[in-house]
Every structure is written in structure tokens, then in C-alpha cells.
Enzyme design. Structure first.
Site, PDB file in Angstrom:
ATOM      1  N   LYS A 154       1.081  -1.218  -0.092  1.00 15.01           N
ATOM      2  CA  LYS A 154       0.077   0.001   0.025  1.00 15.01           C
ATOM      3  C   LYS A 154       0.643   1.523   0.321  1.00 15.01           C
ATOM      4  CE  LYS A 154      -1.683   2.821   3.243  1.00 15.01           C
ATOM      5  NZ  LYS A 154      -1.931   4.023   2.349  1.00 15.01           N
ATOM      6  N   VAL A 204      -7.569   2.215   5.013  1.00 18.76           N
ATOM      7  CA  VAL A 204      -7.651   1.157   4.086  1.00 18.76           C
ATOM      8  C   VAL A 204      -6.525  -0.155   4.435  1.00 18.76           C
ATOM      9  CG1 VAL A 204      -7.633   0.915   2.344  1.00 18.76           C
ATOM     10  CG2 VAL A 204      -9.387   2.046   2.969  1.00 18.76           C
ATOM     11  N   GLY A 205      -5.431   1.240   4.564  1.00 19.67           N
ATOM     12  CA  GLY A 205      -3.692  -0.005   4.805  1.00 19.67           C
ATOM     13  C   GLY A 205      -4.117  -0.856   6.781  1.00 19.67           C
ATOM     14  N   GLU A 219      10.512   1.004   9.737  1.00 17.10           N
ATOM     15  CA  GLU A 219      11.176   2.087  10.070  1.00 17.10           C
ATOM     16  C   GLU A 219      10.530   3.166  10.047  1.00 17.10           C
ATOM     17  OE1 GLU A 219      14.691   1.678   8.778  1.00 17.10           O
ATOM     18  OE2 GLU A 219      14.478  -0.138   8.204  1.00 17.10           O
ATOM     19  N   CYS A 247      14.293  10.162   6.314  1.00 18.11           N
ATOM     20  CA  CYS A 247      14.896  10.176   7.298  1.00 18.11           C
ATOM     21  C   CYS A 247      15.679  10.352   8.089  1.00 18.11           C
ATOM     22  CB  CYS A 247      13.922   8.798   7.725  1.00 18.11           C
ATOM     23  SG  CYS A 247      14.647   7.614   6.877  1.00 18.11           S
TER      24      CYS A 247
HETATM   25  P1  NAD Z   1       2.839   8.425   7.228  1.00 20.34           P
HETATM   26  O1  NAD Z   1       3.328   7.621   8.427  1.00 20.34           O
HETATM   27  O2  NAD Z   1       2.022   9.396   7.682  1.00 20.34           O
HETATM   28  O3  NAD Z   1       2.513   7.998   6.402  1.00 20.34           O
HETATM   29  C1  NAD Z   1       3.083   6.519   5.973  1.00 20.34           C
HETATM   30  C2  NAD Z   1       2.309   4.817   4.773  1.00 20.34           C
HETATM   31  O4  NAD Z   1       1.500   4.688   6.214  1.00 20.34           O
HETATM   32  C3  NAD Z   1       1.374   5.786   4.218  1.00 20.34           C
HETATM   33  O5  NAD Z   1       1.433   4.669   2.714  1.00 20.34           O
HETATM   34  C4  NAD Z   1      -0.089   5.801   4.453  1.00 20.34           C
HETATM   35  O6  NAD Z   1      -1.408   6.463   3.961  1.00 20.34           O
HETATM   36  C5  NAD Z   1       0.105   4.317   5.803  1.00 20.34           C
HETATM   37  N1  NAD Z   1      -1.211   4.499   7.188  1.00 20.34           N
HETATM   38  C6  NAD Z   1      -1.056   6.230   7.320  1.00 20.34           C
HETATM   39  N2  NAD Z   1      -1.768   5.895   8.174  1.00 20.34           N
HETATM   40  C7  NAD Z   1      -2.326   4.267   8.794  1.00 20.34           C
HETATM   41  C8  NAD Z   1      -2.911   3.687   9.576  1.00 20.34           C
HETATM   42  N3  NAD Z   1      -3.552   3.638  10.599  1.00 20.34           N
HETATM   43  N4  NAD Z   1      -3.451   2.330   9.026  1.00 20.34           N
HETATM   44  C9  NAD Z   1      -1.896   1.494   8.117  1.00 20.34           C
HETATM   45  N5  NAD Z   1      -1.600   2.708   7.217  1.00 20.34           N
HETATM   46  C10 NAD Z   1      -1.705   3.720   7.375  1.00 20.34           C
HETATM   47  O7  NAD Z   1       3.751   8.986   6.797  1.00 20.34           O
HETATM   48  P2  NAD Z   1       4.658  10.174   5.689  1.00 20.34           P
HETATM   49  O8  NAD Z   1       4.035  11.584   5.931  1.00 20.34           O
HETATM   50  O9  NAD Z   1       4.167   9.871   4.832  1.00 20.34           O
HETATM   51  O10 NAD Z   1       6.100  10.244   5.576  1.00 20.34           O
HETATM   52  C11 NAD Z   1       6.834  10.591   6.396  1.00 20.34           C
HETATM   53  C12 NAD Z   1       8.082   9.478   7.495  1.00 20.34           C
HETATM   54  O11 NAD Z   1       8.180   8.654   6.944  1.00 20.34           O
HETATM   55  C13 NAD Z   1       8.617  10.439   8.334  1.00 20.34           C
HETATM   56  O12 NAD Z   1       8.392  10.392   9.362  1.00 20.34           O
HETATM   57  C14 NAD Z   1       9.520   9.668   8.090  1.00 20.34           C
HETATM   58  O13 NAD Z   1      10.834   9.782   9.053  1.00 20.34           O
HETATM   59  C15 NAD Z   1       9.077   8.709   8.118  1.00 20.34           C
HETATM   60  N6  NAD Z   1      10.044   7.207   7.462  1.00 20.34           N
HETATM   61  C16 NAD Z   1      11.210   6.819   7.285  1.00 20.34           C
HETATM   62  C17 NAD Z   1      12.379   6.038   6.824  1.00 20.34           C
HETATM   63  C18 NAD Z   1      12.973   5.059   7.677  1.00 20.34           C
HETATM   64  O14 NAD Z   1      13.119   3.969   7.180  1.00 20.34           O
HETATM   65  N7  NAD Z   1      12.524   5.215   8.648  1.00 20.34           N
HETATM   66  C19 NAD Z   1      12.193   6.138   5.858  1.00 20.34           C
HETATM   67  C20 NAD Z   1      11.783   6.699   4.779  1.00 20.34           C
HETATM   68  C21 NAD Z   1      10.357   8.061   6.035  1.00 20.34           C
END
Ligand code: NAD
Length: 490
Positions: A182, A219-220, A258, A293
Site C-alpha cells: 500500500k 484502508v491500510g 522504519e 528520515c
Molecule cells: P505516515 O506515517 O503519515 O504514512 C506512511 C504510510 O502509512 C502511508 O502509506 C499512509 O497512507 C499509511 N498510513 C497512515 N496511517 C495508517 C494507519 N493507521 N494504518 C495503516 N497505514 C497507515 O508517513 P509519511 O508522512 O507518509 O512519511 C513521512 C515519515 O516517514 C517521516 O516520519 C519519516 O521519517 C518516515 N520515514 C522513515 C524512513 C525510515 O527508513 N526510517 C524512511 C522514509 C520515511
């Protein structure tokens, strides 16, 4: 050219209800096009397909077939790499310059190939020799078998989508699992393209990989709650990671998380070229508008040189080229969405309110009227307890902090709920390595070293995550362990 359909059970399909949502270009605010908007029912069909493929095909046992199929996907992606590049620039807003590095070319080189090559070398069986564990006068021959974990729910963010997807798909498939992917709603097309390539150009059996797009984050959540899913592999924010863990607790799924970071860039007092070290440390936070990140967003310099460092960092940030991501000279594009732009501006306001001083930037550039841009921003007078030093901003914002001695630098570095990454620059490699042992973080780059690659584990200490992506650890995490003992008598 862009794929609107999802991949479920080997077929490219619209959402069951026919709904779509818009994919928006963050640099221009234009609607690029549409993509299928799945419901929970669509997600449940995808999960059922992944379960069926795992339970009924020989995908898990056919090591050579898997290797060939993963390499077919690699070749298919290579053939469309330039289309994928322009698509990434358009939907992610990532500068094209960065696509030649970590956004596309780096993961394309080895994220699928390395795990595929490792299939034959992986220790699927480990013999432990014979033992009479209960002293019954009968020897048991013992082996440890590694087996795929089953169906993996894969949830990814928007910042480096292809890199993150490939570094998950490669190990998941190499270890014989099936999955449902997703992507983030902000960047769906790279994932649906991968889905189409799998359907049209590989022998990956139907249901082994499913791609489901939705504008509704929840949906995730089906992937966390469904008893048909054996594991969740998630990259995203720490807040969402916690929520996923809670939702998955009812079915006690293993988690691979992650998450976020608030890493330091530590410049020691013995560095030979202070100017170069500070300038590099400052401009790096603008790469892809700070949306990484592992970004070292807290710059730690000796207090005695703080004033010089602020001036050098200011000059470096004011020299960063930002704007249109299709321009090859641009280093910093927009942030991904209006929501993200408002979030970053909120952090900048908070920094100011809590007493930090803006040295440069701090707002929306007036010459870029469209798109979600933010000026390269430098804060001084930052105390490490301030919100801007504690929380992940995910924008082009650097905090510069002075330290008194090595112990103080280590204390500040570790004064964080996060522990993902970091950098150290020193004229004395052994001194830097010794400090590296004291910083509680999953990766560290010393004197420009890059601790990143398909064969190198990547992940966080503390609230930056659980588990490691890539490397042997990143293969093992997608396996279960079965201990078997037998005798030759019956
Ligand atoms: P996010 O947590 O808002 O969303 C990530 C994903 O999770 C999206 O696909 C979103 O649709 C899904 N999601 C959101 N709520 C959910 C739920 N309740 N159940 C299932 N899925 C859900 O993050 P973002 O804003 O898309 O990305 C930025 C974040 O990602 C930053 O905090 C960054 O540090 C982190 N990040 C971490 C790494 C790593 O390797 N540690 C790498 C890249 C990004």
C-alpha cells in the site's frame, strides 16, 4: 503511460466501486491524473489473494524460480527507468538531480538484485549436530530451518517511494513470502507501475504481489488487523508506527518498523577544514527539501566556534538552489503537499515562539507562487529541549547547537526519542569511531562515509524503529525459524 489500476491476484483492476483520486504535482499544484481509490473490500480481496498464493503455490519452495522472477522485475524496471524518473519528479516533487542518486539509480542498482543473488547463499538450513538433550541414551539430530513468514503487509511513505518499495519487495520476495503493498496516497503511480510490470513482464505468480492504492489511510489498517496477514513491514512516521502496532496487537503480528529520526551531524574540534564541514552539513538538510528520515538536522559544533559556524551555515543555505525539480541544477524541490508545507511552517513558528533565532529563511519563497516550497531555514539559539530539536520536521530546516566537550556532544546526540542515523566529522578517525560507539543510533557516517546499501542493515534504535531493512538482517526478518530434531529409530 501512467498506471491507474491496482494489481490484485495477478490482474490490473480498478477499485471495485470504480472510484479514483487525484495525483497532484507538488511543484505546480496541477492534477497529474487519477489512480484507483480502493475501499477496505478491495484491500481484503488483495489480502485473500496473497494468502491464497502463499498457501497454494510453490513460490516459497522454488528458490531458482523466485530468483529468475525477481530479476525479470529488475529488467522490466530498467527498461522503463527514464519514464519512472520523470514520473517520480512529477509526483514526488523530487529534484531530478536526486533521482540519479538515492531516489532512483542507487536502489535500481541493487535493491532487487542483491536479495535475488542471496537466495542461493542464504542459510536456509543450519545443522547443529547430534545431542541427547534429556539424557535418555538416544541421540537426536538437530537442524534449524528458515522458512518464509507468509503474507506481509507493506505500507510505505512518499519521500523515497521507489527506494523504499524495492528495498522491501526484494527481500520479501527473495525469502519466499507474498505481500500486499500500500503506497502513500501522495505518490501512487510508481507503485502501480511496479504492479503493471509484475503483471505484464514477470513470472511472479498471481497473488504473490498485490498493489492497492487508496486516499484513505485507514484502508491500510486492514493489513494490521487481518488474521490472514502474518507480518507488517512499515516505513513512515513514528506516530503511525505506534498506531499500526496497536492495531496489530490483537493478532500479535511481528513488526518491521522504519520510523522517524532527529539525527545529529557532529563536527569535532579537530576537524581540518571547518568551513567545508559546516557548509556540507548545512546544505545537506535541503536535499529533497529535507524529506529524508536519516537527515542530520541537528548540527553540533564546538561552542567556541559556534559564531563562525552560524555564519558559514547561513552562507551555505543561502547558496542552495531550490525551485523547479525538473531543472537539473536544483537541489531542493517542494515538500510533498500543502498539508506538509503547513506542518513545516508550524514547526518554524514554534521554534521562533520557543526562543530560537531564525538566521535565514523561515518562510515561503515569494518568487515561487505555485507549489509547496519552503525557504532553506537556519535556527540558532537552539536548546536541545526545544520542539524543533526534538521532533522530526521533515523540511529544509537546520538547528545549530554548540557543545562544550565530547561528553556534552554525546549527551546532546542521545537526548532524543529517536536513534536512526547521524554523521561525525573529525581529523582523528579513531576518536570519531570511539564517539560512534557511544551514540545510540542505527547508522552512522564518519568523515563522509555512506552507511547505506542493499547489503547493509538500515534501521533505528529507540523510537526510530524495530528491525532492520537490507543486509542479512533484512532477509532474516522476513523469515520464521523452525527447529527440527530427529532420530534414526522409529
Ligand atoms: P505516515 O506515517 O503519515 O504514512 C506512511 C504510510 O502509512 C502511508 O502509506 C499512509 O497512507 C499509511 N498510513 C497512515 N496511517 C495508517 C494507519 N493507521 N494504518 C495503516 N497505514 C497507515 O508517513 P509519511 O508522512 O507518509 O512519511 C513521512 C515519515 O516517514 C517521516 O516520519 C519519516 O521519517 C518516515 N520515514 C522513515 C524512513 C525510515 O527508513 N526510517 C524512511 C522514509 C520515511
Amino acid at each position: 503511460m501512467h498506471e491507474q489500476r491496482m494489481l490484485i491476484d495477478g490482474k490490473l483492476v480498478p477499485a471495485e466501486r470504480g472510484d479514483t483520486f487525484d495525483n497532484v504535482n507538488p511543484a505546480t499544484e496541477e492534477i497529474l491524473g487519477a489512480v484507483a481509490n480502493a475501499t477496505r473490500d478491495d484491500m481484503e480481496r488483495a489480502v485473500a489473494a496473497a494468502r491464497h498464493a502463499f498457501d497454494t503455490t510453490d513460490w516459497a519452495s522454488d528458490h531458482l524460480g523466485r530468483k529468475a522472477a525477481i530479476l525479470q522485475l529488475h529488467a522490466a524496471l530498467e527498461a522503463e527507468k527514464e519514464d519512472l524518473r520523470s514520473e517520480l519528479v512529477a509526483e514526488v516533487g523530487c529534484p531530478i538531480l536526486i533521482t540519479y542518486g538515492p531516489q532512483l539509480d542507487v536502489p535500481m542498482r541493487e535493491a532487487l538484485r542483491w536479495p535475488a543473488e542471496m537466495i542461493e547463499q542464504f542459510p536456509w538450513k543450519r545443522g547443529l549436530g547430534d545431542k541427547d538433550p534429556f539424557g535418555l541414551g538416544q541421540l537426536t539430530t538437530r537442524e534449524v530451518w528458515k522458512e518464509p513468514i507468509g503474507v506481509v503487509g507493506v505500507i510505505v511513505p512518499w519521500n523515497f517511494p521507489v527506494e523504499i518499495i524495492l528495498n522491501k519487495l526484494g527481500p520479501i520476495l527473495a525469502m519466499g513470502n507474498t505481500c500486499v503493498l500500500k503506497p502513500a496516497p501522495d505518490t501512487p503511480w510508481n507503485a502501480t507501475r511496479i504492479g503493471r510490470l509484475i503483471a505484464e513482464h514477470t513470472d511472479i505468480p498471481p497473488g504473490v504481489v498485490n498493489v492497492v492504492t487508496s486516499s484513505d489511510h485507514l484502508v491500510g489498517e486492514v493489513l494490521s488487523t487481518s488474521p490472514l496477514v502474518d507480518m507488517v513491514a512499515f516505513t513512515g512516521s513514528t506516530a503511525t508506527g505506534r498506531r499500526i502496532m496497536e492495531a496489530a496487537s490483537a493478532t500479535l503480528k511481528p513488526m518491521f518498523l522504519e520510523l522517524g529520526g532527529k539525527s545529529v551531524n557532529l563536527i569535532l574540534d579537530d576537524v581540518a577544514n571547518f568551513e567545508r564541514a559546516v557548509s556540507g552539513a548545512a546544505s545537506i538538510v535541503c536535499m529533497h527539501a529535507g524529506q529524508a528520515c536519516a537527515m542530520p538536522t541537528r548540527l553540533l559544533v564546538p561552542s567556541s566556534r559556534l559564531a563562525d559556524a552560524i555564519e558559514l551555515a547561513k552562507i551555505a543555505l543561502e547558496a542552495v538552489t531550490y525551485g523547479d525539480p525538473t531543472d537539473p541544477s536544483v537541489f531542493q524541490g517542494p515538500v510533498v503537499s500543502k498539508k506538509q508545507q503547513e506542518r513545516v511552517l508550524g514547526y518554524i513558528a514554534k521554534g521562533r515562539d520557543e526562543g530560537a533565532r531564525i538566521i535565514t529563511g523561515g518562510g515561503v519563497p515569494t518568487h515561487l507562487r505555485r507549489g509547496y516550497f519552503i525557504e532553506p531555514t537556519l535556527f540558532a539559539d537552539v536548546d536541545n529541549s526545544m520542539t524543533i530539536a526534538q521532533e522530526e520536521i521533515f523540511g529544509p530546516v537546520l538547528s545549530i547547537i554548540g557543545y562544550d566537550d565530547d561528553d556534552d556532544a554525546v549527551r546532546i546526540a542521545n537526548d532524543s526519542i529517536y536513534g536512526l542515523s547521524g554523521m561525525i566529522t573529525s581529523g582523528d578517525l579513531e576518536r570519531a569511531k570511539s564517539i560512534a560507539t557511544r551514540i545510540r543510533t542505527g547508522t552512522l557516517g564518519i568523515n563522509g562515509g555512506i552507511a547505506f546499501g542493499a547489503d547493509l542493515p538500515f534501521g533505528g534504535y529507540k523510537q526510530s524503529g524495530i528491525g532492520r531493512q537490507c543486509g542479512i538482517e533484512g532477509l532474516e526478518i522476513f523469515t520464521e525459524t523452525k527447529s527440527v530434531g530427529w532420530t534414526t529409530s522409529t
